[in-house]
Design a protein around this motif. Structure first.
Motif, PDB file in Angstrom:
ATOM      1  N   ILE A 153      -4.506 -22.084 -38.295  1.00 39.83           N
ATOM      2  CA  ILE A 153      -3.617 -21.698 -39.392  1.00 39.83           C
ATOM      3  C   ILE A 153      -4.322 -21.834 -40.735  1.00 39.83           C
ATOM      4  O   ILE A 153      -4.208 -20.959 -41.611  1.00 39.83           O
ATOM      5  N   ASP A 154      -5.064 -22.918 -40.907  1.00 41.61           N
ATOM      6  CA  ASP A 154      -5.796 -23.126 -42.167  1.00 41.61           C
ATOM      7  C   ASP A 154      -6.874 -22.071 -42.382  1.00 41.61           C
ATOM      8  O   ASP A 154      -7.132 -21.639 -43.511  1.00 41.61           O
ATOM      9  N   GLU A 155      -7.520 -21.640 -41.274  1.00 42.01           N
ATOM     10  CA  GLU A 155      -8.630 -20.691 -41.382  1.00 42.01           C
ATOM     11  C   GLU A 155      -8.171 -19.233 -41.359  1.00 42.01           C
ATOM     12  O   GLU A 155      -8.704 -18.394 -42.101  1.00 42.01           O
ATOM     13  N   LYS A 156      -7.183 -18.918 -40.513  1.00 41.46           N
ATOM     14  CA  LYS A 156      -6.795 -17.522 -40.294  1.00 41.46           C
ATOM     15  C   LYS A 156      -5.391 -17.173 -40.774  1.00 41.46           C
ATOM     16  O   LYS A 156      -5.047 -15.990 -40.883  1.00 41.46           O
ATOM     17  N   GLY A 157      -4.570 -18.186 -41.037  1.00 45.53           N
ATOM     18  CA  GLY A 157      -3.170 -17.924 -41.367  1.00 45.53           C
ATOM     19  C   GLY A 157      -2.322 -17.961 -40.111  1.00 45.53           C
ATOM     20  O   GLY A 157      -2.831 -17.754 -38.997  1.00 45.53           O
ATOM     21  N   TRP A 158      -1.013 -18.196 -40.264  1.00 45.96           N
ATOM     22  CA  TRP A 158      -0.163 -18.346 -39.090  1.00 45.96           C
ATOM     23  C   TRP A 158       0.025 -17.045 -38.312  1.00 45.96           C
ATOM     24  O   TRP A 158       0.166 -17.051 -37.096  1.00 45.96           O
ATOM     25  N   GLU A 159      -0.019 -15.898 -39.014  1.00 42.04           N
ATOM     26  CA  GLU A 159       0.172 -14.623 -38.320  1.00 42.04           C
ATOM     27  C   GLU A 159      -0.988 -14.316 -37.372  1.00 42.04           C
ATOM     28  O   GLU A 159      -0.789 -14.020 -36.194  1.00 42.04           O
ATOM     29  N   VAL A 160      -2.219 -14.405 -37.879  1.00 42.72           N
ATOM     30  CA  VAL A 160      -3.399 -14.116 -37.058  1.00 42.72           C
ATOM     31  C   VAL A 160      -3.555 -15.154 -35.943  1.00 42.72           C
ATOM     32  O   VAL A 160      -3.996 -14.832 -34.837  1.00 42.72           O
ATOM     33  N   SER A 161      -3.166 -16.396 -36.224  1.00 43.84           N
ATOM     34  CA  SER A 161      -3.262 -17.456 -35.217  1.00 43.84           C
ATOM     35  C   SER A 161      -2.429 -17.100 -33.991  1.00 43.84           C
ATOM     36  O   SER A 161      -2.880 -17.263 -32.843  1.00 43.84           O
ATOM     37  N   TRP A 162      -1.218 -16.618 -34.211  1.00 45.63           N
ATOM     38  CA  TRP A 162      -0.371 -16.224 -33.095  1.00 45.63           C
ATOM     39  C   TRP A 162      -0.950 -15.010 -32.363  1.00 45.63           C
ATOM     40  O   TRP A 162      -0.830 -14.896 -31.141  1.00 45.63           O
ATOM     41  N   GLN A 163      -1.577 -14.114 -33.082  1.00 43.13           N
ATOM     42  CA  GLN A 163      -2.189 -12.948 -32.444  1.00 43.13           C
ATOM     43  C   GLN A 163      -3.372 -13.350 -31.562  1.00 43.13           C
ATOM     44  O   GLN A 163      -3.556 -12.804 -30.461  1.00 43.13           O
ATOM     45  N   ILE A 164      -4.154 -14.323 -32.013  1.00 43.41           N
ATOM     46  CA  ILE A 164      -5.276 -14.826 -31.215  1.00 43.41           C
ATOM     47  C   ILE A 164      -4.759 -15.462 -29.924  1.00 43.41           C
ATOM     48  O   ILE A 164      -5.292 -15.215 -28.832  1.00 43.41           O
ATOM     49  N   LEU A 165      -3.709 -16.260 -30.044  1.00 39.17           N
ATOM     50  CA  LEU A 165      -3.120 -16.895 -28.864  1.00 39.17           C
ATOM     51  C   LEU A 165      -2.550 -15.854 -27.903  1.00 39.17           C
ATOM     52  O   LEU A 165      -2.630 -16.015 -26.678  1.00 39.17           O
ATOM     53  N   ALA A 166      -1.986 -14.779 -28.447  1.00 39.66           N
ATOM     54  CA  ALA A 166      -1.426 -13.716 -27.607  1.00 39.66           C
ATOM     55  C   ALA A 166      -2.518 -13.027 -26.792  1.00 39.66           C
ATOM     56  O   ALA A 166      -2.337 -12.744 -25.596  1.00 39.66           O
ATOM     57  N   VAL A 167      -3.652 -12.761 -27.413  1.00 36.30           N
ATOM     58  CA  VAL A 167      -4.767 -12.126 -26.698  1.00 36.30           C
ATOM     59  C   VAL A 167      -5.231 -13.016 -25.544  1.00 36.30           C
ATOM     60  O   VAL A 167      -5.498 -12.543 -24.428  1.00 36.30           O
ATOM     61  N   CYS A 168      -5.308 -14.319 -25.802  1.00 37.25           N
ATOM     62  CA  CYS A 168      -5.693 -15.270 -24.747  1.00 37.25           C
ATOM     63  C   CYS A 168      -4.694 -15.240 -23.590  1.00 37.25           C
ATOM     64  O   CYS A 168      -5.081 -15.309 -22.411  1.00 37.25           O
ATOM     65  N   LEU A 169      -3.422 -15.106 -23.900  1.00 40.64           N
ATOM     66  CA  LEU A 169      -2.386 -15.049 -22.869  1.00 40.64           C
ATOM     67  C   LEU A 169      -2.459 -13.757 -22.061  1.00 40.64           C
ATOM     68  O   LEU A 169      -2.234 -13.759 -20.846  1.00 40.64           O
ATOM     69  N   PHE A 170      -2.782 -12.651 -22.704  1.00 40.55           N
ATOM     70  CA  PHE A 170      -2.941 -11.386 -21.978  1.00 40.55           C
ATOM     71  C   PHE A 170      -4.078 -11.500 -20.956  1.00 40.55           C
ATOM     72  O   PHE A 170      -3.958 -11.036 -19.816  1.00 40.55           O
ATOM     73  N   ILE A 171      -5.165 -12.127 -21.366  1.00 42.62           N
ATOM     74  CA  ILE A 171      -6.299 -12.322 -20.460  1.00 42.62           C
ATOM     75  C   ILE A 171      -5.900 -13.232 -19.300  1.00 42.62           C
ATOM     76  O   ILE A 171      -6.210 -12.967 -18.134  1.00 42.62           O
ATOM     77  N   PHE A 172      -5.173 -14.301 -19.625  1.00 40.17           N
ATOM     78  CA  PHE A 172      -4.785 -15.247 -18.580  1.00 40.17           C
ATOM     79  C   PHE A 172      -3.783 -14.634 -17.600  1.00 40.17           C
ATOM     80  O   PHE A 172      -3.786 -14.974 -16.414  1.00 40.17           O
ATOM     81  N   SER A 173      -2.943 -13.737 -18.070  1.00 42.40           N
ATOM     82  CA  SER A 173      -1.983 -13.096 -17.157  1.00 42.40           C
ATOM     83  C   SER A 173      -2.711 -12.311 -16.073  1.00 42.40           C
ATOM     84  O   SER A 173      -2.253 -12.239 -14.926  1.00 42.40           O
ATOM     85  N   PHE A 174      -3.867 -11.743 -16.416  1.00 39.35           N
ATOM     86  CA  PHE A 174      -4.689 -11.061 -15.411  1.00 39.35           C
ATOM     87  C   PHE A 174      -5.259 -12.080 -14.420  1.00 39.35           C
ATOM     88  O   PHE A 174      -5.295 -11.839 -13.201  1.00 39.35           O
ATOM     89  N   LEU A 175      -5.682 -13.229 -14.920  1.00 41.96           N
ATOM     90  CA  LEU A 175      -6.223 -14.280 -14.054  1.00 41.96           C
ATOM     91  C   LEU A 175      -5.157 -14.841 -13.117  1.00 41.96           C
ATOM     92  O   LEU A 175      -5.460 -15.273 -12.005  1.00 41.96           O
ATOM     93  N   ILE A 176      -3.911 -14.832 -13.570  1.00 42.04           N
ATOM     94  CA  ILE A 176      -2.811 -15.295 -12.714  1.00 42.04           C
ATOM     95  C   ILE A 176      -2.725 -14.434 -11.455  1.00 42.04           C
ATOM     96  O   ILE A 176      -2.603 -14.946 -10.334  1.00 42.04           O
TER      97      ILE A 176
END
Length: 440
Positions: free
Chosen positions: A188-211
């Protein structure tokens, strides 16, 4: 017969060692990926999001309350879907839609502004309703379904070694949960709260494939048994039979154990959620800054990891009723710590009590249910218990907030919590492990 390996390149039958250990690794990671929907993940976003949307602390807490309560009504049904379709597909859709929810959440300020312009109003009610919907999505998918499916899957693959295996998972999860506020705060300090959530979302999309690649529902689908492999010839030769008593949800609800353990776990969800959600504000009232407030999670985590490791290993050999009493006593210590937080001793009591309770929570919430009620209806039973946890976590932020804004201190919450814990302690004195014939 359905193909348990559909959409996957992985075949557990051909794995060089017991596939349950692969399930352990990815199931633990799955719980970690639920953090954006957990209070410990949401809490770091509280101040920047409420300020961006122009909401007060009470309004933000109430939106969290409504959204989380709504999710509680659907978690039990998700548990039944777990029993019907298994962890693989349930966890996949939970992770995928959690990612989608975070993407939408990252545009919450813009969506709110557009709705205000379209409706020609500047009312706070617009972002409030928007947050209610978004909190419902992230809490249901993250705290509710992804957590339940991932944890239950691991428990399905083990029996005699269930406690030992859960100790490994608990260490991983505790470290991840305790370090996530620091990581999220940095993002949040480096990217802001909006971009932070977008980064986490991308990680979740990747993990859903691993599931889809690595999650598997239960060992019996592949000619395996919990804890290891047993060929059919060997089974016939030695006449091996696994005897497991399975309770339906309705049968489990008739036992004292279901309610005492369930309510004790709900207390942890309530206290931890309320404390975590307002941790920065709580410590600000005592003269501590944001960094110092977040740092309190480290000693709590160290205690939780130590307690859960020992308790998980011993859980295969001792009565879980002992854990229940230790949990309740630890809750009283933590509540007293919050009550006298203006004294230095209060912080130590809070850390010790919450750390011990959280450590045992990780054991009981994973190991006790299959140990007491079997695996066949585990999804429905844990789904119902999860609804208790979700409701408790929904009420906590608002109650903590109103104690502070109306009464001037968070300490007044303890006047409600301590009597509740005493009630559970008395109610648990006659508790015993459920038996379909004798337990009432």
């Amino acid at each position: 017969m359905k193909n348990e390996n559909s959409f996957s390149f992985i075949n557990p039958k051909k794995w060089p060692f017991f596939y349950g250990y692969v399930v352990l690794v990815f199931g633990s990671i799955g719980v970690l990926f639920s953090i954006p929907g957990q209070t410990v993940g949401v809490s770091v976003f509280t101040d920047p999001v409420k300020d961006a949307l122009g909401l007060t602390r009470n309004q933000f807490s109430n939106a969290y309350l409504i959204g989380t309560l709504l999710s509680a009504f659907f978690v039990t049904k998700a548990g039944r879907l777990f029993d019907k379709f298994g962890a693989r597909y349930v966890a996949f859709f939970a992770a995928f839609f959690l990612a989608v929810s975070l993407i939408i959440f990252s545009f919450a300020e813009g969506i709110s502004d557009v709705l205000k312009l379209f409706l020609n109003t500047k009312s706070w009610f617009i972002p409030f309703v928007l947050l209610c919907v978004l909190f419902f999505l992230v809490r249901f998918c993250g705290q509710g379904v992804l957590t339940m499916a991932s944890r239950n899957m691991v428990m399905m693959w083990f029996d005699k070694n269930r406690g030992k295996v859960n100790s490994i998972s608990s260490i991983t999860v505790s470290l991840g949960f305790s370090s996530s506020p620091i990581l999220f705060n940095y993002l949040i300090d480096e990217k802001g709260w909006e971009v932070s959530w977008q980064i986490l979302a991308v990680c979740l999309f990747i993990f859903s494939f691993l599931i889809l690649q690595f999650y598997r529902n239960k060992p019996e689908d592949f000619g395996l048994i919990p804890d290891g492999f047993l060929s059919k010839k060997k089974t016939k030769k030695k006449n091996v039979e696994i005897i497991e008593v399975n309770f339906t949800l309705e049968e489990a609800k008739k036992t004292r154990a279901f309610w005492m353990f369930g309510l004790a776990l709900a207390f942890n969800s309530f206290f931890t959620t309320g404390f975590t959600f307002h941790v920065i504000s709580i410590f600000n009232t005592q003269g501590y800054d944001k960094t110092e407030a977040i740092a309190v999670f480290l000693p709590i985590s160290i205690i939780a990891i130590s307690v859960s490791t020992v308790a998980n290993i011993l859980s295969d050999y001792i009565a879980h009723k002992i854990y229940l009493f230790i949990m309740l006593f630890s809750g009283i210590i933590a509540s007293i710590g919050l009550l006298v937080l203006d004294d230095a001793m209060g912080i130590y009591l809070l850390i010790i009590g919450l750390g011990t309770y959280s450590g045992l929570f990780a054991v009981v919430n994973a190991v006790t249910w299959p140990r007491y009620f079997g695996r066949e209806y585990l999804g429905a039973i844990t789904g119902k218990v999860m609804s208790f946890l979700v409701i408790a976590s929904a009420l906590a932020p608002s109650l903590f907030s109103y104690c502070f804004t109306s009464l001037g201190s968070y300490r007044y919450v303890s006047y409600v919590l301590i009597p509740f814990l005493v009630f559970l302690f008395i109610g648990s004195l006659s508790l015993k492990k459920p038996d379909k014939i004798t337990d009432k």
